[in-house]
Design a protein around this motif. Structure first.
Motif, PDB file in Angstrom:
ATOM      1  N   LYS A  66     -21.466  24.773  -1.241  1.00  0.00           N
ATOM      2  CA  LYS A  66     -21.521  23.372  -0.607  1.00  0.00           C
ATOM      3  C   LYS A  66     -21.894  22.204  -1.445  1.00  0.00           C
ATOM      4  N   VAL A  73     -12.762  22.449   2.143  1.00  0.00           N
ATOM      5  CA  VAL A  73     -13.995  23.067   1.379  1.00  0.00           C
ATOM      6  C   VAL A  73     -14.911  24.005   2.160  1.00  0.00           C
ATOM      7  N   ASN A  74     -14.392  25.368   2.466  1.00  0.00           N
ATOM      8  CA  ASN A  74     -15.222  26.014   3.437  1.00  0.00           C
ATOM      9  C   ASN A  74     -15.495  27.574   2.862  1.00  0.00           C
ATOM     10  N   GLU A  75     -16.454  28.340   3.707  1.00  0.00           N
ATOM     11  CA  GLU A  75     -16.738  29.486   3.408  1.00  0.00           C
ATOM     12  C   GLU A  75     -15.638  30.465   2.717  1.00  0.00           C
ATOM     13  N   SER A  76     -14.712  30.470   3.386  1.00  0.00           N
ATOM     14  CA  SER A  76     -13.373  31.288   3.021  1.00  0.00           C
ATOM     15  C   SER A  76     -12.745  30.997   1.772  1.00  0.00           C
ATOM     16  N   ASP A 128     -10.388  13.135   6.930  1.00  0.00           N
ATOM     17  CA  ASP A 128     -10.886  14.192   6.200  1.00  0.00           C
ATOM     18  C   ASP A 128     -11.129  13.931   4.728  1.00  0.00           C
ATOM     19  N   THR A 177     -11.202  21.247  -6.560  1.00  0.00           N
ATOM     20  CA  THR A 177     -11.821  21.068  -5.449  1.00  0.00           C
ATOM     21  C   THR A 177     -10.908  20.310  -4.397  1.00  0.00           C
ATOM     22  N   ARG A 211     -12.181  17.433   3.089  1.00  0.00           N
ATOM     23  CA  ARG A 211     -13.378  18.171   3.178  1.00  0.00           C
ATOM     24  C   ARG A 211     -13.373  19.579   3.922  1.00  0.00           C
ATOM     25  N   SER A 212     -12.309  19.591   5.043  1.00  0.00           N
ATOM     26  CA  SER A 212     -12.222  20.750   6.052  1.00  0.00           C
ATOM     27  C   SER A 212     -11.752  21.846   5.045  1.00  0.00           C
ATOM     28  N   TYR A 256     -18.982  19.470  -2.258  1.00  0.00           N
ATOM     29  CA  TYR A 256     -18.611  18.310  -1.466  1.00  0.00           C
ATOM     30  C   TYR A 256     -19.884  17.356  -0.972  1.00  0.00           C
TER      31      TYR A 256
END
Lengths: 309, 303, 486
Positions: free
Chosen positions: C424, C410-413, C157, C403, C407-408, C427
């Motif tokens: 975006k 670092v998302n929209e929510s 990840d 941050t 990676r999983s 990352y």
């Protein structure tokens, strides 16, 4: 500070020898807390520094004897050289300003004025002295900010373009001096005020009869009379200015470049940031010798210029 | 302050302080005394404004809403004082604990200095023993050693005593005081001999003379030492910076600087509110101890 | 003036009454009472004076030092609770250490070591990674190999560039948990006023200059098109990296194959990975370094950028929020900071750092290091491993004030409440520019940082000739710095 007070006054001399024996013991007991404390927290550490100055030590691994290498690297380290130079220039400028402003204001306060005004002015000039150098430096740092500081805003009102107070070498050195003097002139001011108030008025009257007024009277009558205070005030001002740390540390952190780095800042940085404890001790010793030399020199000079009644 | 009676003429010192007095000016002053007076009072007014201005600016900025703290022109009189910056200070740092630490440290240092300086000052002023002058000079010489020079060995000593990162580490090394000893010596020298002689005739020994005659007389001098110590150590920055590690052991000036450093919101108002809060105890000392402090400083230096 | 003639000397306020008497008696008893009160207060305050009232002081548990305030330590209580639930036999204690910056924090940790009370685990950023690896920290190699099966979820990840930043001479010393690249933030309000759109992904240094000029034209006063601070992260270094150079020569140590082959066999940049970065020699007089400094000097001279203040930057959020700044380099950590300062998601945005010779980015990361002096290193590893799990990282990083390295996460929510719109970028920086590197920080980072900072300010505030002179001084200062203990 000691030369002015000559031999201590004769104390009560009891006839019995037993008495002086008791006194000696009492003196030892009375001095014990101060002298033991100083032995432990001042003299022993000075010896420690002296020893440490000959070692290279990073506090983590074992100290390593390096002889005079620390002193040698001092001499060739440009940062150390600049910081000592900065300190000397700072002391000269700050002390002259501090004493000049203090003496000026103290003599102006001798003028006739309502007593509430005198009390108000005296308290005002004294006030910065009770603040902490750290908090003064914090708010001054904002005031002298190039973009949003109130100082540049005031200057802009009279058409002067923004000065990069804290980010250009000369201006930042000036700010450190100004902030230091702003906070400390009150100390010398109080000393001068006390001395001026104690000048017998007959002396001024006599001087007036002789036709000496204004500057002449000041330089021929007033200044000699307060010269012991001038000496003490300048010794104290110089000792404290030589050790300046809080203001440059908070205001500029020594920058830009090395322009506001002082000797004690370099001691702090090499010891607690770069872990060169031996080198830091060596710098400290040089500074101590410098302070002792300056003070000794002052008392030497004072024999010629200071007038004791 | 009786200086009013000292100078009846209004302009005797005119020009003495402005640096460039000229003959012309002095003559003019003679004929027009008002000119010198005006100049002098203008200078005093400017000096007073420059001294108070920064403090007033700090106060007024701390009373602005954090979002307005960058606005220009800076207002010197906030029309609608806003106290959110002060709330924010209390939210971000433990003001109560900082004040308690500062009070404990400075209070105990002041008391310790008063006691040790009184004893040592008395010995130097009124007791006879060999090597007095040399020892006294040695004590005075310690004033000239910068604290930065001895801090590393002191740090190791503190560690050896098992006092690393404690308030005692700040207190103990500060108790022996050269300046306080010097002040108390001068103070005892200034007291008359008669009482001691009378007491000695009554058969009082050196200890009784000290305790019954001189200690009660020395209380004002002790107050000077105490207030000076309080003022100095309340504002002290360098030693706490080195000798304390845990936030719980911070003193006020240190807490303030970290308030500035940790400031995520970047609001000047909040930092300045902290500065103003830290000034309050100093202000109390200033109001109630001003006279003592002033006399102490003057007395210490004029001898 | 002899001691007999001392003006201004305090006169005794009270003459003693003959034979003592009542007033003296009361004064004495008053003194006695005061003494008693002081003694009582001292005894009462003894725990405070000796620090024994500080929770966890002297406890046998794992001591974990983080940079921050007591509030930051309290914020990790959820994490501590979860760890204790999983490992009831390992008591842990999080201790917040305050510092103005990382350098300050590290010197506090060293002071703790010197005081004989070192923590067992320290949260260390890239600024101090090599200082710790060189002198204080324990390599994780054996633990990572032993628990390889558990660890692959983490490595799968996390981008390999972040791990490489914590390799030192072939060994791995930390598992990075949070990181930030120096991207470019834009104040959209001021961009709109200047009629500017969000720049393209591959905008160049020339585009950047043009952008600043347009911003300046739209707002001639009370405004700074480009604000930057003088420090290792986000100061001059991102520009040096974009210009394909650095103020120290950058090489890579041998070794590390054991790690890359085992955990990142499919890494497209596998060939470039090694045993960790090495900064062994100064490079300040390199032509590109001079060119870069000269560019920044021109920005300052033209009134497009500020003269950077050292250590500062705490006014930055306020100024940016007040639309007094157009652009500034910052990382994902700023999303929450700007949100807290009252900026809505559409008032700011982010883009990659502009391209010069390359578009290589600078990043900084942080994670826990186990101290060599730790009493129970196996227990300490359990903490490090636990904190790298997804659940623990979600507890530790609940808001975008940094941050996450996973990676999983670092998302929209994650950015829903704060923005920016183009989150975006954060990352993607690592994927788009795989050569992106960490803050240049050899073991002597404190001296190196001091040398850099003090010469940056002189270099950018004079003439072009001054830049060359300042780089000469920087070269000399760096030579001295690299010779130091740490």
């Amino acid at each position: 500070m000691t030369t002015t007070s000559t031999a201590p006054r004769q104390t009560v001399k009891p006839p019995a020898a037993r008495r002086s024996f008791v006194e000696r013991w009492l003196a030892m007991i009375f001095l014990a807390p101060t002298l033991l404390g100083m032995a432990l927290f001042t003299f022993l550490p000075i010896i420690g520094s002296l020893v440490l100055a000959f070692f290279r030590w990073d506090i983590i691994s074992a100290p390593q004897f390096v002889g005079f290498a620390n002193f040698a690297s001092l001499a060739e380290d440009p940062t150390v050289r600049v910081s000592f130079l900065n300190t000397i220039v700072f002391v000269i400028v700050a002390v002259i300003l501090q004493l000049g402003i203090a003496l000026g204001l103290a003599s102006m306060l001798q003028a006739r004025m309502p007593s509430w005004l005198r009390v108000f002015l005296r308290s005002t000039f004294f006030f910065p002295l009770v603040l902490s150098a750290a908090s003064v430096s914090i708010f001054m740092r904002y005031m002298f900010n190039e973009q949003f500081g109130v100082v540049n805003w005031l200057l802009s009102l009279i058409g002067i373009p923004a000065v990069p107070w804290l980010t250009s070498p000369v201006a930042s050195a000036a700010v450190v001096v100004l902030v230091y003097v702003w906070q400390n002139f009150g100390f010398s001011f109080l000393l001068f005020l006390g001395a001026l108030t104690n000048i017998p008025k007959e002396l001024h009257e006599a001087a007036n009869l002789d036709g000496a007024t204004g500057w002449k009277q000041f330089s021929n009558v007033t200044l000699p009379l307060i010269s012991p205070t001038v000496l003490v005030a300048s010794v104290m001002a110089i000792i404290s200015a030589l050790q300046v740390f809080d203001q440059p540390y908070v205001l500029t952190n020594g920058g830009p470049g090395d322009s506001t780095r002082t000797a004690v800042m370099v001691i702090f940085e090499s010891a607690f940031q770069q872990l060169e404890f031996g080198e830091a001790s060596a710098i400290g010793l040089v500074l101590t010798v410098l302070i002792l030399a300056v003070t000794a020199l002052q008392f030497r000079l004072s024999r010629r210029f200071v007038f004791y009644q | 302050m009786s200086s009013q009676t000292l100078h009846t003429g209004t302009d005797k010192h005119s020009g003495s302080t402005t640096g460039t007095p000229t003959i012309n000016r002095r003559y003019r002053n003679r004929r027009l005394p008002a000119a010198g007076t005006v100049g002098r009072f203008t200078a005093l007014a400017v000096a007073a404004a420059l001294t108070l201005g920064p403090v007033l600016w700090t106060l007024s900025t701390s009373l602005r809403a954090p979002s307005e703290s960058f606005n220009l022109p800076p207002s010197f009189l906030p029309i609608n004082p806003d106290f959110t910056a002060y709330q924010e200070v209390f939210r971000q740092i433990n003001v109560g604990l900082l004040v308690l630490n500062s009070a404990l440290v400075t209070g105990l240092i002041a008391l310790g200095q008063m006691a040790s300086a009184t004893l040592a000052g008395y010995a130097f002023a009124r007791l006879d023993f060999r090597g007095k002058k040399a020892i006294f000079s040695l004590v005075l010489a310690t004033m000239m050693v910068p604290v930065q020079v001895t801090i590393v060995p002191v740090f190791m000593l503190i560690r050896g005593m098992g006092l690393s990162d404690t308030l005692l580490a700040l207190i103990l090394p500060a108790i022996p005081t050269a300046f306080g000893t010097f002040l108390m010596r001068q103070y005892f020298l200034g007291l008359p001999n008669d009482f001691a002689e009378a007491a000695a005739l009554d058969g009082a020994g050196p200890w009784r003379i000290f305790r019954s005659v001189y200690v009660p007389l020395a209380v004002p001098g002790m107050a000077i030492v105490g207030i000076l110590a309080f003022n100095f150590h309340w504002n002290e920055f360098f030693r706490p910076l080195i000798l304390t590690i845990s936030e719980q052991n911070f003193t006020l000036p240190l807490g303030l600087v970290t308030l500035q450093g940790n400031l995520g919101t970047g609001s000047i108002s909040v930092v300045l509110a902290g500065v103003i809060l830290s000034m309050l105890p100093a202000l109390v000392v200033f109001i109630f101890g001003q006279r003592t402090l002033r006399e102490g400083l003057t007395a210490g230096a004029s001898k | 003036m002899t001691s007999e003639k001392t003006p201004g000397q305090p006169a005794p306020l009270h003459a003693p009454r003959p034979g003592g008497g009542l007033s003296q008696l009361t004064r004495r008893s008053l003194l006695g009472l005061t003494g008693l009160a002081v003694a009582g207060a001292t005894v009462g305050a003894w725990p405070r004076l000796t620090g024994t009232d500080i929770p966890g002081r002297g406890s046998k548990g794992l001591k974990i030092a983080i940079l921050g305030t007591a509030a930051d330590a309290a914020a990790r209580q959820g994490l501590v609770k979860a760890f204790t639930a999983a490992h009831p036999d390992i008591p842990v204690q999080v201790q917040a250490i305050q510092g103005a910056d990382w350098k300050d924090f590290f010197s506090k940790i060293l002071t703790m070591v010197a005081a004989g009370t070192p923590p067992d685990i320290v949260y260390v950023a890239t600024e101090g990674a090599q200082l710790f690896a060189d002198k204080l920290a324990e390599p994780l190699d054996d633990y990572v190999r032993r628990d390889a099966a558990d660890m692959s979820d983490y490595f799968d990840d996390v981008h390999p560039s972040l791990l490489e930043a914590f390799m030192y001479q072939g060994s791995l010393y930390q598992l990075p948990l949070d990181w930030n690249a120096a991207n470019m933030y834009m104040n959209t309000t001021t961009f709109a006023q200047a009629g500017l759109d969000r720049p393209k992904d591959d905008w160049t240094q020339d585009d950047f200059s043009a952008t600043l000029r347009a911003l300046r034209k739209a707002r001639p006063a009370d405004f700074t098109p480009y604000y930057w601070t003088n420090r290792l992260f986000g100061g001059v270094v991102p520009w040096l990296y974009a210009n394909d150079t650095s103020f120290l020569t950058e090489t890579k140590a041998a070794g590390g194959d054991w790690f890359w082959d085992r955990f990142y066999p499919n890494d497209p940049a596998r060939a470039t990975r090694g045993g960790g970065y090495q900064w062994l020699a100064p490079n300040a007089e390199d032509g590109r370094v001079i060119e870069t400094f000269d560019y920044l000097r021109e920005l300052v001279a033209e009134g497009l950028g500020v003269r950077p203040e050292s250590g500062g930057g705490n006014a930055l959020v306020g100024l940016f929020g007040n639309n007094r700044i157009g652009t500034t380099p910052a990382g994902g950590y700023w999303a929450q900071g700007l949100h807290d300062a009252g900026m809505t998601a559409d008032q700011f945005d982010v883009q990659f750092f502009p391209r010069w010779r390359t578009q290589r980015h600078q990043f900084g990361a942080a994670g826990y290091a186990i101290m060599r002096t730790a009493k129970d290193k196996d227990a300490a590893w359990e903490w490090v491993k636990f904190c790298s799990s997804r659940d623990a990282m979600q507890l530790a990083i609940a808001k975008p004030n940094t941050t996450p390295t996973r990676r999983s996460m670092v998302n929209e929510s994650f950015y829903a409440a704060t923005g920016p719109k183009h989150w975006k970028v954060f990352y993607d920086t690592l994927d788009r520019f795989p050569t992106s590197g960490p803050i240049p920080a050899p073991p002597q980072q404190a001296a190196v940082e001091t040398a850099l900072m003090k010469n940056v300010s002189t270099a950018v505030s004079g003439s072009s000739a001054d830049v060359r002179a300042a780089m000469g001084t920087l070269q000399r200062d760096l030579e001295l710095a690299l010779r130091r203990n740490s």
